[in-house]
Design a protein around this motif. Structure first.
Motif, PDB file in Angstrom:
ATOM      1  N   ARG A   3       0.075   3.699  -2.732  1.00 44.01           N
ATOM      2  CA  ARG A   3      -1.212   4.392  -2.563  1.00 44.01           C
ATOM      3  C   ARG A   3      -1.090   5.532  -1.567  1.00 44.01           C
ATOM      4  NH1 ARG A   3      -5.405   0.874  -0.585  1.00 44.01           N
ATOM      5  NH2 ARG A   3      -3.861  -0.707  -0.085  1.00 44.01           N
ATOM      6  N   LEU A  59      -1.578   9.426  -2.642  1.00 44.02           N
ATOM      7  CA  LEU A  59      -2.501  10.329  -1.952  1.00 44.02           C
ATOM      8  C   LEU A  59      -1.791  11.637  -1.595  1.00 44.02           C
ATOM      9  CD1 LEU A  59      -5.021   9.419   0.824  1.00 44.02           C
ATOM     10  CD2 LEU A  59      -3.475  11.334   1.155  1.00 44.02           C
ATOM     11  N   LYS A  76     -10.499  -0.220  -0.392  1.00 45.19           N
ATOM     12  CA  LYS A  76      -9.501  -0.191   0.667  1.00 45.19           C
ATOM     13  C   LYS A  76      -8.955   1.225   0.845  1.00 45.19           C
ATOM     14  CE  LYS A  76      -8.733  -4.667   1.716  1.00 45.19           C
ATOM     15  NZ  LYS A  76      -8.613  -5.210   3.078  1.00 45.19           N
ATOM     16  N   TYR A  77      -8.847   1.643   2.113  1.00 41.97           N
ATOM     17  CA  TYR A  77      -8.130   2.870   2.427  1.00 41.97           C
ATOM     18  C   TYR A  77      -6.626   2.575   2.432  1.00 41.97           C
ATOM     19  CZ  TYR A  77     -12.634   4.540   4.296  1.00 41.97           C
ATOM     20  OH  TYR A  77     -13.939   4.901   4.453  1.00 41.97           O
ATOM     21  N   PRO A  78      -5.793   3.573   2.173  1.00 45.33           N
ATOM     22  CA  PRO A  78      -4.347   3.347   2.221  1.00 45.33           C
ATOM     23  C   PRO A  78      -3.813   3.092   3.628  1.00 45.33           C
ATOM     24  CG  PRO A  78      -4.875   5.284   0.897  1.00 45.33           C
ATOM     25  CD  PRO A  78      -6.128   4.895   1.620  1.00 45.33           C
ATOM     26  N   ARG A 103       0.805  -1.226   0.000  1.00 42.88           N
ATOM     27  CA  ARG A 103       0.000   0.000   0.000  1.00 42.88           C
ATOM     28  C   ARG A 103       0.842   1.282   0.000  1.00 42.88           C
ATOM     29  NH1 ARG A 103      -0.453   1.852   5.381  1.00 42.88           N
ATOM     30  NH2 ARG A 103       0.405   0.363   6.882  1.00 42.88           N
ATOM     31  N   TYR A 135      -1.056  13.706  -4.721  1.00 45.59           N
ATOM     32  CA  TYR A 135      -2.239  14.347  -5.303  1.00 45.59           C
ATOM     33  C   TYR A 135      -2.686  15.550  -4.484  1.00 45.59           C
ATOM     34  CZ  TYR A 135      -6.920  15.162  -7.047  1.00 45.59           C
ATOM     35  OH  TYR A 135      -8.028  15.761  -7.571  1.00 45.59           O
ATOM     36  N   ASP A 173     -10.133   9.040   0.406  1.00 38.71           N
ATOM     37  CA  ASP A 173      -9.559   8.433  -0.791  1.00 38.71           C
ATOM     38  C   ASP A 173      -9.377   6.930  -0.588  1.00 38.71           C
ATOM     39  OD1 ASP A 173      -9.035  11.224  -0.662  1.00 38.71           O
ATOM     40  OD2 ASP A 173      -7.529  11.028  -2.236  1.00 38.71           O
ATOM     41  N   ALA A 174      -9.839   6.137  -1.537  1.00 37.96           N
ATOM     42  CA  ALA A 174      -9.744   4.684  -1.438  1.00 37.96           C
ATOM     43  C   ALA A 174      -9.642   4.092  -2.834  1.00 37.96           C
ATOM     44  CB  ALA A 174     -10.955   4.114  -0.707  1.00 37.96           C
ATOM     45  N   GLN A 175      -9.110   2.892  -2.898  1.00 40.55           N
ATOM     46  CA  GLN A 175      -9.031   2.148  -4.150  1.00 40.55           C
ATOM     47  C   GLN A 175      -9.417   0.703  -3.880  1.00 40.55           C
ATOM     48  OE1 GLN A 175      -5.267   2.580  -6.192  1.00 40.55           O
ATOM     49  NE2 GLN A 175      -5.076   4.718  -5.595  1.00 40.55           N
ATOM     50  N   GLY A 176     -10.282   0.173  -4.717  1.00 43.36           N
ATOM     51  CA  GLY A 176     -10.680  -1.216  -4.575  1.00 43.36           C
ATOM     52  C   GLY A 176     -11.304  -1.528  -3.231  1.00 43.36           C
TER      53      GLY A 176
END
Length: 289
Positions: free
Chosen positions: A56, A60, A272-274, A53, A63, A267-270
């Protein structure tokens, strides 16, 4: 003639002195400040362990572009990973176990395009703040790291303090808050100050009240000129589907700053949080002196 020549010799020196007019200070871009508990690197986290992670987390940060970032639960190699992924940032911190590289860091990352580091230090949240060790009824040693910066745009200086309160000891949190308020007053004196951290406490506790005692600091979320963005809580699991815990991660500021915006970022992906905490972001503006 001698007088004229002497004045001409002094002119470059006078011009090189750092004097920033009010107009330049008011033109400085807002400051983006973040607090983020990264979750230390634990093999038993399985699919959520750090190597899977870290990009990710770096993405974050990349960004949202905080210029000052206080992190908690960071081990040294995690900070090195972020340094490699985010080359515009440098960091200061000390390991809480020995004041060197041992244990978790409450480190401060800073964008070198915006800030110059002038001074730094670390103290322990205990009755003996200059010595490594646990304080009161704490389960672990706890520290606060601080750094003094010069804003390259405005020329003004500020202090950033970053900490992580104990998750077990109620007395430790209350006493840590009292010690922290005193140390910020001693170290920063009349300079602008920012405090970030995972405080393992909520806004209705004595520990929280102790942080605000004396009126030096106020919580950024309560000062935001625009409605705070995001959920009410900041403690999470890695899974988006699970209910969020309470708000225990905060940014506090002195009255040198006004708060333009405040956000708790989801912010999350799939799914999941980082990390198992959500980052807190405050956008600050310098008040004219």
């Amino acid at each position: 003639m001698l007088v004229i020549n002497y004045c001409l010799l002094l002119l470059p020196l006078l011009l090189s002195t750092t004097i920033v007019p009010a107009a330049a200070q008011s033109a400085a871009e807002p400051l983006r400040v973040m607090s983020y508990n990264l979750r230390l690197d634990i093999a038993s986290d399985g699919p959520d362990r750090w190597p899977l992670r870290r990009e990710r987390v770096a993405g974050l940060i990349r960004y949202h572009q905080p210029q000052l970032l206080g992190v908690q639960e960071a081990l040294r190699h995690q900070l090195q990973d972020l340094q490699e992924a985010l080359p515009h940032y440098k960091w200061y911190g000390r390991g809480r176990d020995d004041g060197a590289e041992g244990g978790e860091f409450s480190a401060i990352l800073y964008d070198t395009r915006r800030f110059n580091l002038l001074d730094s230090g670390t103290f322990w949240l205990s009755p003996t703040p200059n010595t490594p060790g646990k304080g009161w009824d704490a389960a672990y040693p706890r520290i606060c790291s601080w750094a003094r910066f010069r804003d390259r745009q405005s020329g003004r200086e500020l202090y950033h303090f970053n900490t992580h309160f104990d998750h077990v000891g109620v007395e430790a949190r209350e006493q840590s808050a009292r010690l922290l308020a005193r140390k910020i007053s001693e170290i920063a004196a009349s300079h602008p100050a920012i405090l970030s951290g995972d405080f393992n406490t909520t806004a209705d506790t004595k520990a929280y009240a102790n942080l605000l005692a004396g009126g030096l600091l106020q919580e950024a979320r309560s000062l935001s000129r625009t409605p705070p963005y995001g959920p009410e809580g900041s403690f999470s699991t890695f899974d988006v589907a699970n209910e969020l815990g309470k708000l225990i991660d905060f940014i506090f500021v002195s009255n040198a700053f006004s708060v333009q915006q405040h956000a708790i970022l989801t912010d999350a992906q799939g799914g999941k949080y980082p990390s198992d905490h959500l980052p807190v972001l405050a956008v600050l503006e310098w008040r004219l002196p």
